[in-house]
Design a protein around this motif. Structure first.
Motif, PDB file in Angstrom:
ATOM      1  N   GLN A 330     -55.926  -4.299 -44.923  1.00  0.00           N
ATOM      2  CA  GLN A 330     -56.619  -3.953 -46.161  1.00  0.00           C
ATOM      3  C   GLN A 330     -57.889  -3.154 -45.893  1.00  0.00           C
ATOM      4  O   GLN A 330     -58.282  -2.302 -46.696  1.00  0.00           O
ATOM      5  N   LEU A 331     -58.529  -3.411 -44.745  1.00  0.00           N
ATOM      6  CA  LEU A 331     -59.802  -2.754 -44.453  1.00  0.00           C
ATOM      7  C   LEU A 331     -59.624  -1.338 -43.920  1.00  0.00           C
ATOM      8  O   LEU A 331     -60.375  -0.425 -44.297  1.00  0.00           O
ATOM      9  N   ILE A 502     -73.921  -1.575 -35.729  1.00  0.00           N
ATOM     10  CA  ILE A 502     -73.797  -2.119 -34.378  1.00  0.00           C
ATOM     11  C   ILE A 502     -72.429  -2.753 -34.179  1.00  0.00           C
ATOM     12  O   ILE A 502     -71.752  -2.534 -33.161  1.00  0.00           O
ATOM     13  N   CYS A 503     -71.984  -3.553 -35.161  1.00  0.00           N
ATOM     14  CA  CYS A 503     -70.691  -4.235 -35.023  1.00  0.00           C
ATOM     15  C   CYS A 503     -69.527  -3.254 -35.038  1.00  0.00           C
ATOM     16  O   CYS A 503     -68.543  -3.434 -34.319  1.00  0.00           O
ATOM     17  N   ARG A 509     -69.953  -9.575 -30.636  1.00  0.00           N
ATOM     18  CA  ARG A 509     -69.856 -10.831 -31.380  1.00  0.00           C
ATOM     19  C   ARG A 509     -71.173 -11.112 -32.086  1.00  0.00           C
ATOM     20  O   ARG A 509     -72.216 -10.579 -31.709  1.00  0.00           O
ATOM     21  N   MET A 510     -71.091 -12.020 -33.079  1.00  0.00           N
ATOM     22  CA  MET A 510     -72.294 -12.281 -33.870  1.00  0.00           C
ATOM     23  C   MET A 510     -73.410 -12.877 -33.027  1.00  0.00           C
ATOM     24  O   MET A 510     -74.575 -12.490 -33.148  1.00  0.00           O
ATOM     25  N   HIS A 511     -73.084 -13.828 -32.144  1.00  0.00           N
ATOM     26  CA  HIS A 511     -74.152 -14.442 -31.341  1.00  0.00           C
ATOM     27  C   HIS A 511     -74.723 -13.458 -30.333  1.00  0.00           C
ATOM     28  O   HIS A 511     -75.859 -13.607 -29.875  1.00  0.00           O
ATOM     29  N   GLU A 512     -73.954 -12.437 -29.969  1.00  0.00           N
ATOM     30  CA  GLU A 512     -74.485 -11.390 -29.097  1.00  0.00           C
ATOM     31  C   GLU A 512     -75.425 -10.469 -29.867  1.00  0.00           C
ATOM     32  O   GLU A 512     -76.450 -10.031 -29.334  1.00  0.00           O
ATOM     33  N   PRO A 636     -66.325  -7.365 -45.636  1.00  0.00           N
ATOM     34  CA  PRO A 636     -66.192  -7.475 -44.177  1.00  0.00           C
ATOM     35  C   PRO A 636     -67.145  -8.513 -43.595  1.00  0.00           C
ATOM     36  O   PRO A 636     -68.233  -8.751 -44.115  1.00  0.00           O
ATOM     37  N   SER A 637     -66.712  -9.125 -42.517  1.00  0.00           N
ATOM     38  CA  SER A 637     -67.573  -9.987 -41.722  1.00  0.00           C
ATOM     39  C   SER A 637     -67.753  -9.323 -40.357  1.00  0.00           C
ATOM     40  O   SER A 637     -67.072  -8.350 -40.018  1.00  0.00           O
ATOM     41  N   ALA A 638     -68.666  -9.846 -39.561  1.00  0.00           N
ATOM     42  CA  ALA A 638     -68.906  -9.262 -38.245  1.00  0.00           C
ATOM     43  C   ALA A 638     -67.658  -9.355 -37.372  1.00  0.00           C
ATOM     44  O   ALA A 638     -67.340  -8.435 -36.617  1.00  0.00           O
ATOM     45  N   HIS A 639     -66.917 -10.446 -37.484  1.00  0.00           N
ATOM     46  CA  HIS A 639     -65.717 -10.605 -36.668  1.00  0.00           C
ATOM     47  C   HIS A 639     -64.601  -9.673 -37.146  1.00  0.00           C
ATOM     48  O   HIS A 639     -63.833  -9.146 -36.322  1.00  0.00           O
ATOM     49  N   LEU A 640     -64.497  -9.455 -38.457  1.00  0.00           N
ATOM     50  CA  LEU A 640     -63.497  -8.514 -38.959  1.00  0.00           C
ATOM     51  C   LEU A 640     -63.811  -7.095 -38.490  1.00  0.00           C
ATOM     52  O   LEU A 640     -62.900  -6.313 -38.166  1.00  0.00           O
ATOM     53  N   LEU A 641     -65.090  -6.745 -38.421  1.00  0.00           N
ATOM     54  CA  LEU A 641     -65.476  -5.428 -37.902  1.00  0.00           C
ATOM     55  C   LEU A 641     -65.140  -5.293 -36.419  1.00  0.00           C
ATOM     56  O   LEU A 641     -64.867  -4.196 -35.935  1.00  0.00           O
ATOM     57  N   ARG A 642     -65.139  -6.398 -35.705  1.00  0.00           N
ATOM     58  CA  ARG A 642     -64.742  -6.386 -34.292  1.00  0.00           C
ATOM     59  C   ARG A 642     -63.262  -6.008 -34.174  1.00  0.00           C
ATOM     60  O   ARG A 642     -62.874  -5.222 -33.311  1.00  0.00           O
TER      61      ARG A 642
END
Length: 701
Positions: A330-331, A502-503, A509-512, A636-642
């Motif tokens: 979808q993205l 950035i993502c 990853r988010m914690h990074e 979108p979330s950060a993980h979906l952008l990954r």
């Protein structure tokens, strides 16, 4: 004079001299204190502590509010004190329902008292008062005693956590203690403590010791499954819990939906996995200490044998992967347009900040903002919500309100003709902040509260005044005004766009991302050596480099790695960082989330707000708000952008090894899953004007 107030006079005297600089302020404040002292009311100490907070600033605008808070606090406590037979302050029973303002004032005073006790152990006798004012809150002055558990369980907890005493909590266990304290009112509180004790200080096979972070995660998931079972079955102890309840919960959660909302299948399997981890830890503890019956009444019942755990986990993984694959599909058709729209929104906010501040400095109430590509000119004005409310009501009287905000008045093309569309992005954000329906793009309600004070939405009195003005316009049948605070909107979109860039370019990853420091973004010149001597030398090229600690690595300086970003991101980095720097005053030295567990040192981290590091769910909420309306479904979330970064790299011809190196995977199979087996081509987005990006609504198109 009461003892504490006598002891604090040395700190109060400098306050008096500060108050004297504000005409009229010290007289009213001292009169309020003297009235309480003459009446011999025992809460004089509490109010004195409240007045000595560093955050308390007495000006003409806040003086009457401070006096009002003191009088309201005094009136309520006097009424309770008399009705309950003149007990000690720590024995006063507060009603369960209090006005929101009084409740917040109690919490503020209680936490200020807690900080004072923590700094001065001599005042530890005042701890019951802090607990009375902040029931259920974590108080750092009493340490492990935040947990109302039996003394034998407390001894076990101290021994297995390595704490010297009940009042001394190791830094890495503070977050775990806060998590456990939040469950103190639950019926299954002691089983949670039992599971935490068994998980503390043990090794499983050759794996490392359970960290406070992993224990907190397991306890949080265990709480979810126990709470839903206890509430739906109306049981009060583990002895009433049957193993069949777990089977019914996993296979059919509709019975639990009315209590906590229906959890997804994957979430239920996660909760079950945490339940099994806690159960196994309890069995190991029972085998290691067969004569210790301290926790015998709080052991979890076994999972039914008819549940095939490995099969359930595999099914959960396949469902999650299918859902992730669907979200990526979808993205990807809207991926290029998403990046284009959000960057254009950031450009508008940057121009608005420059023009708006200039107009405010030169006392220009109304000003025009030409968009960078000259596709439209936006007309705005500096005003106050009270002035707009007075115009709506037809009252032209001057209203004494000094809090300024911006009002959108319209947009015009190059010929001066008014454009019919309104900026969907800003209009939707205002509607969200007012809890209004914004169509299929409805955000989770938590997104409106997570960013905290002053991100995207105004906070405090300004937000209340804007709501009152909009409600007044509704009552009078007038068009709803679009009012927003410039610093809040600029800070929110700056963080959201920077996070998106950035993502989407690095796949971090988010914690990074949370570990990126403001001075880490450096331009590095790389030189590629030719493979053969007869090959032509490649010209040096520049990259933008940031540093972080990767997943699973020990958080030591020697394990720190770097990620090279395209140099094209540098101008956006600099502009957005300047916006953040202006919006919050200056960057401050903070400690990121989980720093004690990750062994991170205090630093000037990028994703912070007013000296507090932003947590992962806050950053994801800001990302959803930044991309509001840019996608037809979801956000979108950060993980979906990954995942999207892996798909886009594959479609542009990158090999699996290159993508694996960029994502930091140890195994190529995981990289293949991220990149996907099906080729999803990137859809090139037609170039939009900035005005089209501001008014773009993906759901409507």
């Amino acid at each position: 004079m009461l003892p504490l107030f006598e002891a604090l006079r040395s700190e109060l005297r400098p306050r008096y001299s500060e108050w004297c600089k504000t005409p009229g302020a010290p007289k009213e404040i001292i009169e309020a204190l003297d009235a309480i002292n003459r009446a011999n009311e025992p809460w004089l100490d509490i109010i004195a502590i409240y007045l000595m907070r560093r955050e308390t600033i007495y000006t003409h605008s806040s003086l009457s509010a401070q006096i009002g808070r003191i009088n309201a606090f005094r009136h309520l406590w006097k009424k309770l004190w008399i009705s309950q037979g003149f007990p000690a302050v720590s024995d006063v029973v507060l009603p369960k329902k209090l006005p929101e303002g009084i409740k917040n004032l109690h919490t503020t005073i209680g936490l200020a008292l807690d900080n004072m006790i923590y700094r001065e152990p001599k005042l530890r006798d005042l701890t019951p008062i802090a607990r009375t004012l902040c029931p259920g809150h974590y108080l750092k002055s009493i340490g492990w005693k935040n947990l109302p558990i039996p003394s034998d369980m407390m001894r076990l907890l101290l021994r297995r956590s390595g704490s010297p005493s009940e009042l001394e909590v190791p830094e890495e266990y503070v977050e775990l203690l806060k998590c456990l304290t939040s469950y103190r009112a639950a019926r299954h509180f002691l089983p949670l403590i039992s599971a935490a004790i068994c998980l503390l200080g043990e090794r499983v096979g050759n794996s490392e010791r359970n960290t406070p972070r992993s224990i907190r995660s397991a306890i949080t998931k265990l709480n979810c499954i126990l709470k839903q079972i206890f509430d739906s079955r109306d049981i009060v102890s583990l002895s009433e819990m049957k193993p069949s309840y777990i089977t019914f919960y996993i296979n059919n959660s509709q019975d639990y939906e009315k209590h906590h909302g229906r959890a997804s299948y994957g979430s239920r399997i996660d909760y079950l996995t945490a339940y099994l981890a806690c159960y196994d830890a309890q069995q190991r503890y029972k085998y290691e200490y067969p004569n210790d019956n301290t926790l015998s009444n709080y052991y979890l019942p076994p999972v039914p044998k008819n549940l095939n755990i490995s099969q359930l986990i595999q099914k959960s993984i396949s469902i999650r992967r299918e859902n992730r694959r669907r979200d990526v599909k979808q993205l990807m058709p809207h991926y290029q347009r998403l990046l284009q729209i959000t960057v254009m929104r950031a450009l508008v906010i940057q121009s608005l900040r420059k023009f708006g501040k200039h107009a405010l400095e030169h006392s220009k109430e109304t000003f025009d903002l030409p968009l960078p590509d000259l596709s439209a000119t936006i007309k705005l004005r500096w005003t106050t919500p009270k002035e707009v409310d007075a115009e709506i009501r037809g009252d032209r009287a001057t209203v004494g309100d000094t809090t300024k905000c911006l009002q959108y008045l319209g947009a015009y093309d190059s010929e001066g003709i008014m454009l019919p569309n309104e900026p969907f992005f800003v209009k939707s954000l205002i509607a969200c902040s007012l809890n209004q329906h914004v169509g299929p793009r409805d955000l989770p309600q938590d997104d409106l509260m997570m960013p905290g004070s002053g991100l995207f939405f105004p906070s405090g009195k300004l937000r209340t005044s804007i709501r009152e003005t909009v409600n007044s316009a509704k009552e009078h049948g007038c068009p709803l005004p679009i009012l927003f605070e410039l610093d809040s909107l600029a800070g929110g979109i700056a963080i959201g766009v920077l996070l998106l860039m950035i993502c989407s370019t690095t796949g971090m990853r988010m914690h990074e991302v949370q570990q990126i420091r403001i001075n880490d973004g450096k331009t590095v010149i790389l030189k590629i050596k030719p493979k053969r001597q007869n090959h032509q030398k490649t010209k040096p090229y520049r990259v933008f480099r940031v540093y972080y600690f990767p997943k699973g690595a020990k958080r030591e300086r020697k394990q720190e790695k770097y990620k090279d970003i395209s140099i094209a991101i540098k101008p956006y980095w600099n502009h957005l960082v300047n916006d953040l720097d202006d919006a919050r005053g200056k960057f401050q030295k903070v400690i990121t989330q989980g720093s004690a567990e990750w062994q991170l040192q205090p630093g000037v981290y990028l994703f912070q707000w007013h000296g507090k590091a932003l947590k992962h769910y806050t950053l994801n909420a800001l990302l959803r708000l930044t991309t509001l309306g840019a996608l037809p479904e979801g956000a979108p979330s950060a993980h979906l952008l990954r995942h999207a970064m892996a798909h886009s790299a594959k479609s542009l011809g990158a090999t699996v090894e290159q993508i694996q190196r960029q994502l930091g995977h140890k195994q190529s199979n995981m990289t293949k899953y991220y990149a996907g087996s099906d080729n999803i081509p990137l859809t090139s987005a037609t170039m939009m004007t900035i005005w089209e990006a501001l008014t773009y609504d993906a759901a409507a198109t």
